[in-house]
Structures are given as structure tokens and as C-alpha cells.
Motif scaffolding. Structure first.
Motif, PDB file in Angstrom:
ATOM      1  N   THR A  80      -7.491  15.088  -7.162  1.00 37.43           N
ATOM      2  CA  THR A  80      -7.169  16.311  -6.430  1.00 37.43           C
ATOM      3  C   THR A  80      -8.368  16.789  -5.628  1.00 37.43           C
ATOM      4  OG1 THR A  80      -7.822  17.725  -8.279  1.00 37.43           O
ATOM      5  CG2 THR A  80      -5.506  17.064  -8.178  1.00 37.43           C
ATOM      6  N   PHE A  81      -8.072  17.558  -4.595  1.00 32.14           N
ATOM      7  CA  PHE A  81      -9.088  18.281  -3.843  1.00 32.14           C
ATOM      8  C   PHE A  81      -8.459  19.600  -3.412  1.00 32.14           C
ATOM      9  CE2 PHE A  81      -6.894  15.798  -0.623  1.00 32.14           C
ATOM     10  CZ  PHE A  81      -6.725  16.685   0.435  1.00 32.14           C
ATOM     11  N   THR A  82      -9.285  20.526  -2.983  1.00 36.73           N
ATOM     12  CA  THR A  82      -8.797  21.869  -2.641  1.00 36.73           C
ATOM     13  C   THR A  82      -9.123  22.202  -1.195  1.00 36.73           C
ATOM     14  OG1 THR A  82      -9.159  22.556  -4.923  1.00 36.73           O
ATOM     15  CG2 THR A  82      -8.928  24.312  -3.289  1.00 36.73           C
ATOM     16  N   VAL A  83      -8.158  22.812  -0.522  1.00 39.10           N
ATOM     17  CA  VAL A  83      -8.385  23.369   0.809  1.00 39.10           C
ATOM     18  C   VAL A  83      -8.447  24.874   0.627  1.00 39.10           C
ATOM     19  CG1 VAL A  83      -7.434  23.675   3.131  1.00 39.10           C
ATOM     20  CG2 VAL A  83      -7.219  21.463   1.972  1.00 39.10           C
ATOM     21  N   ALA A  84      -9.602  25.453   0.952  1.00 35.15           N
ATOM     22  CA  ALA A  84      -9.818  26.890   0.748  1.00 35.15           C
ATOM     23  C   ALA A  84      -9.051  27.701   1.791  1.00 35.15           C
ATOM     24  CB  ALA A  84     -11.312  27.196   0.840  1.00 35.15           C
ATOM     25  N   GLN A  85      -8.726  28.943   1.423  1.00 32.96           N
ATOM     26  CA  GLN A  85      -8.099  29.848   2.382  1.00 32.96           C
ATOM     27  C   GLN A  85      -9.132  30.223   3.427  1.00 32.96           C
ATOM     28  OE1 GLN A  85      -6.132  33.121   0.526  1.00 32.96           O
ATOM     29  NE2 GLN A  85      -4.926  31.804  -0.799  1.00 32.96           N
ATOM     30  N   ALA A  86      -8.668  30.618   4.596  1.00 33.22           N
ATOM     31  CA  ALA A  86      -9.565  30.900   5.719  1.00 33.22           C
ATOM     32  C   ALA A  86     -10.602  31.971   5.383  1.00 33.22           C
ATOM     33  CB  ALA A  86      -8.764  31.321   6.933  1.00 33.22           C
ATOM     34  N   ASN A  87     -10.259  32.980   4.575  1.00 30.03           N
ATOM     35  CA  ASN A  87     -11.200  34.051   4.293  1.00 30.03           C
ATOM     36  C   ASN A  87     -11.948  33.875   2.969  1.00 30.03           C
ATOM     37  OD1 ASN A  87      -9.136  34.529   2.557  1.00 30.03           O
ATOM     38  ND2 ASN A  87      -8.677  36.609   3.254  1.00 30.03           N
ATOM     39  N   SER A  88     -11.717  32.783   2.246  1.00 28.01           N
ATOM     40  CA  SER A  88     -12.427  32.598   0.982  1.00 28.01           C
ATOM     41  C   SER A  88     -13.678  31.771   1.215  1.00 28.01           C
ATOM     42  CB  SER A  88     -11.533  31.925  -0.054  1.00 28.01           C
ATOM     43  OG  SER A  88     -11.288  30.597   0.325  1.00 28.01           O
ATOM     44  N   PRO A  89     -14.749  32.057   0.486  1.00 21.65           N
ATOM     45  CA  PRO A  89     -15.985  31.297   0.679  1.00 21.65           C
ATOM     46  C   PRO A  89     -15.824  29.865   0.174  1.00 21.65           C
ATOM     47  CG  PRO A  89     -16.196  32.763  -1.204  1.00 21.65           C
ATOM     48  CD  PRO A  89     -14.863  33.065  -0.563  1.00 21.65           C
ATOM     49  N   THR A  90     -16.495  28.946   0.850  1.00 24.36           N
ATOM     50  CA  THR A  90     -16.477  27.544   0.429  1.00 24.36           C
ATOM     51  C   THR A  90     -17.861  27.172  -0.076  1.00 24.36           C
ATOM     52  OG1 THR A  90     -17.068  26.793   2.644  1.00 24.36           O
ATOM     53  CG2 THR A  90     -14.716  26.901   2.131  1.00 24.36           C
ATOM     54  N   PRO A  91     -17.947  26.222  -0.972  1.00 20.25           N
ATOM     55  CA  PRO A  91     -19.259  25.820  -1.468  1.00 20.25           C
ATOM     56  C   PRO A  91     -20.090  25.190  -0.354  1.00 20.25           C
ATOM     57  CG  PRO A  91     -17.540  24.452  -2.417  1.00 20.25           C
ATOM     58  CD  PRO A  91     -16.877  25.495  -1.579  1.00 20.25           C
ATOM     59  N   ALA A 115       0.847  -1.199   0.000  1.00 17.18           N
ATOM     60  CA  ALA A 115       0.000   0.000   0.000  1.00 17.18           C
ATOM     61  C   ALA A 115       0.884   1.250   0.000  1.00 17.18           C
ATOM     62  CB  ALA A 115      -0.923  -0.003   1.204  1.00 17.18           C
ATOM     63  N   LYS A 116       0.799   2.021  -1.083  1.00 17.31           N
ATOM     64  CA  LYS A 116       1.548   3.277  -1.205  1.00 17.31           C
ATOM     65  C   LYS A 116       0.551   4.396  -1.477  1.00 17.31           C
ATOM     66  CE  LYS A 116       5.442   1.036  -1.115  1.00 17.31           C
ATOM     67  NZ  LYS A 116       5.853   0.654   0.198  1.00 17.31           N
ATOM     68  N   VAL A 117       0.506   5.389  -0.605  1.00 16.72           N
ATOM     69  CA  VAL A 117      -0.375   6.541  -0.765  1.00 16.72           C
ATOM     70  C   VAL A 117       0.447   7.783  -0.464  1.00 16.72           C
ATOM     71  CG1 VAL A 117      -2.472   7.709   0.014  1.00 16.72           C
ATOM     72  CG2 VAL A 117      -2.398   5.221  -0.046  1.00 16.72           C
ATOM     73  N   ALA A 118       0.262   8.812  -1.274  1.00 15.21           N
ATOM     74  CA  ALA A 118       0.963  10.085  -1.053  1.00 15.21           C
ATOM     75  C   ALA A 118      -0.052  11.216  -1.170  1.00 15.21           C
ATOM     76  CB  ALA A 118       2.072  10.277  -2.076  1.00 15.21           C
ATOM     77  N   VAL A 119       0.068  12.194  -0.282  1.00 19.59           N
ATOM     78  CA  VAL A 119      -0.740  13.412  -0.356  1.00 19.59           C
ATOM     79  C   VAL A 119       0.254  14.558  -0.505  1.00 19.59           C
ATOM     80  CG1 VAL A 119      -2.415  14.886   0.789  1.00 19.59           C
ATOM     81  CG2 VAL A 119      -2.560  12.404   1.055  1.00 19.59           C
ATOM     82  N   THR A 120       0.152  15.276  -1.623  1.00 19.98           N
ATOM     83  CA  THR A 120       1.098  16.341  -1.946  1.00 19.98           C
ATOM     84  C   THR A 120       0.436  17.694  -1.760  1.00 19.98           C
ATOM     85  OG1 THR A 120       2.045  14.862  -3.603  1.00 19.98           O
ATOM     86  CG2 THR A 120       2.684  17.164  -3.733  1.00 19.98           C
ATOM     87  N   THR A 121       1.135  18.584  -1.079  1.00 22.82           N
ATOM     88  CA  THR A 121       0.629  19.930  -0.822  1.00 22.82           C
ATOM     89  C   THR A 121       0.730  20.772  -2.095  1.00 22.82           C
ATOM     90  OG1 THR A 121       2.782  20.770  -0.151  1.00 22.82           O
ATOM     91  CG2 THR A 121       1.419  19.788   1.581  1.00 22.82           C
ATOM     92  N   TYR A 152      -4.531  20.019  -3.417  1.00 23.93           N
ATOM     93  CA  TYR A 152      -3.790  18.846  -2.968  1.00 23.93           C
ATOM     94  C   TYR A 152      -3.992  17.708  -3.965  1.00 23.93           C
ATOM     95  CZ  TYR A 152      -2.805  20.885   1.561  1.00 23.93           C
ATOM     96  OH  TYR A 152      -2.316  21.684   2.558  1.00 23.93           O
ATOM     97  N   THR A 153      -2.967  16.879  -4.103  1.00 22.77           N
ATOM     98  CA  THR A 153      -3.048  15.708  -4.968  1.00 22.77           C
ATOM     99  C   THR A 153      -2.879  14.455  -4.120  1.00 22.77           C
ATOM    100  OG1 THR A 153      -2.112  16.932  -6.822  1.00 22.77           O
ATOM    101  CG2 THR A 153      -2.054  14.538  -6.975  1.00 22.77           C
ATOM    102  N   VAL A 154      -3.800  13.520  -4.292  1.00 29.90           N
ATOM    103  CA  VAL A 154      -3.709  12.213  -3.636  1.00 29.90           C
ATOM    104  C   VAL A 154      -3.324  11.217  -4.721  1.00 29.90           C
ATOM    105  CG1 VAL A 154      -4.955  10.402  -2.386  1.00 29.90           C
ATOM    106  CG2 VAL A 154      -5.487  12.818  -1.959  1.00 29.90           C
ATOM    107  N   GLY A 155      -2.206  10.558  -4.535  1.00 32.48           N
ATOM    108  CA  GLY A 155      -1.763   9.521  -5.458  1.00 32.48           C
ATOM    109  C   GLY A 155      -1.690   8.202  -4.716  1.00 32.48           C
ATOM    110  N   TYR A 156      -2.056   7.122  -5.382  1.00 34.31           N
ATOM    111  CA  TYR A 156      -2.023   5.821  -4.721  1.00 34.31           C
ATOM    112  C   TYR A 156      -1.611   4.733  -5.688  1.00 34.31           C
ATOM    113  CZ  TYR A 156      -6.615   5.507  -6.929  1.00 34.31           C
ATOM    114  OH  TYR A 156      -7.640   5.518  -7.844  1.00 34.31           O
ATOM    115  N   ARG A 157      -0.958   3.742  -5.129  1.00 34.70           N
ATOM    116  CA  ARG A 157      -0.646   2.490  -5.837  1.00 34.70           C
ATOM    117  C   ARG A 157      -0.719   1.410  -4.780  1.00 34.70           C
ATOM    118  NH1 ARG A 157       0.540  -0.451  -9.840  1.00 34.70           N
ATOM    119  NH2 ARG A 157       2.232  -1.920  -9.991  1.00 34.70           N
TER     120      ARG A 157
END
Length: 192
Positions: A125-136, A69-75, A106-111
């Protein structure tokens, strides 16, 4: 006359056994070629979050092996957000991440390799919003797809289509076998 009919039945049976066996294999092959898939992920693909969760969890269609199991989360800046090694529990693979990592994409890669030996790899990929930016709204985030199609899904989809040409070829062999038998029978009838 009776001997000829018995011989004809045996010849016809031989001519049809191979095509029938090939047809049975062709029907069973797409099911046997099914590969392990990523069923769900948390956070999901294309999700926008207010903050980075403490872990990324990937759930697969089959049990995984810890050893492979190889998983990486890249900032967003290309660094690793992981704070440990991936942990496997049945069909789930979890990777702890640093919740204090910066906002951005962020990028999640897995093998990984399932318990039955099928390798599965992919990324999303997924996104982490900045503290002052609106989120959906949570409704919009829930509507985003959970996973993207992986390379093994594409291969699995193509391998399922292989059964049709095999069945057509099997049918052609059966017709050719019956035709050859009929021609041989006609020649044998004319020789009497």
C-alpha cells in the motif's frame, strides 16, 4: 592380500559416491530454488505522496512475460485506478493510473510470471495525501522500504534451509557406509 585391498577400495568408493553426489545436489538446490522477486516499486511501499503519479512501475529480478502480467491499483473506495492494461518491458511492469483519483490509501496487487516460468504475487500500500494535509519530507519518504516481503520470498527462504538437513543426512549415510564396510572387513579378516 592385494585382492582384498583392491576390493576394499572399490567398496569404499561405492559407499562414498552416493553421499558425495547427494551433497553436491544439496549445495546446488538452494540456488536452483531461488524465485523471482519484486526488487523495487514506484511509488514505494508505505510511501506518502502529494498526488497520484500517472503510472505504477514494478521492477522484478527477472524478465517478465506480457501474457501473464496482472497488476491492479485499488483506490481507497475500492474502485480500480487503472486506465489500461499492464505493459511489460523486460524486468519492468507498468500500469497507467488516473492521476485524478481521490486521496487516501491505495493498494497495489500483482501476479506475474517471469520468462522462466516462476509466478510471483504480492501486494503493498501507499497513501496519497489530501491537498491541505502535510506530507512527510522527501527524506522520510525515501527512508520507507521499497517493497514488502512476498509469499514467494518466504518460500524461497525456507527452501534454502532444506540443504542443512540433507547435508546432515548425507553425512550420516557416509558414516554408516564406512562403518558397515569396516565391520564387514573385520568379519572377513576373522574368517581367514
Amino acid at each position: 592380500m592385494y585382492v582384498t585391498d583392491r576390493r576394499a577400495v572399490r567398496t569404499a568408493a561405492r559407499a562414498l559416491v552416493l553421499p558425495a553426489a547427494l551433497a553436491a545436489l544439496a549445495v546446488a538446490a538452494p540456488r536452483a530454488a531461488a524465485h523471482t522477486e519484486l526488487d523495487t516499486s514506484s511509488p514505494g511501499a508505505n510511501a506518502t505522496l502529494a498526488g497520484l503519479p500517472p503510472r505504477v512501475t514494478l521492477t522484478f529480478s527477472d524478465a517478465m512475460t506480457q501474457k501473464y502480467a496482472k497488476v491492479a491499483v485499488t483506490t481507497p473506495d475500492g474502485a480500480s485506478a487503472a486506465t489500461g492494461e499492464p505493459q511489460v518491458s523486460g524486468k519492468e511492469v507498468t500500469l497507467a493510473v488516473d492521476p485524478a483519483s481521490p486521496p487516501g490509501r491505495y493498494t497495489v496487487g500483482y501476479r506475474v510470471v517471469s520468462a522462466d516460468g516462476h509466478p510471483v504475487s504480492g501486494s503493498y500500500t501507499f497513501t496519497v495525501a489530501q491537498a491541505n494535509s502535510p506530507t512527510p519530507s522527501p527524506r522520510a519518504a525515501a527512508a520507507s522500504p521499497a517493497v514488502q516481503e512476498t509469499e514467494s520470498d518466504k518460500i524461497g527462504g525456507e527452501s534454502a534451509d532444506v540443504g542443512v538437513p540433507v547435508l546432515v543426512g548425507t553425512g550420516a549415510l557416509a558414516v554408516a557406509g564406512v562403518g558397515a564396510y569396516a565391520a564387514r572387513r573385520r568379519r572377513a579378516g576373522h574368517g581367514n
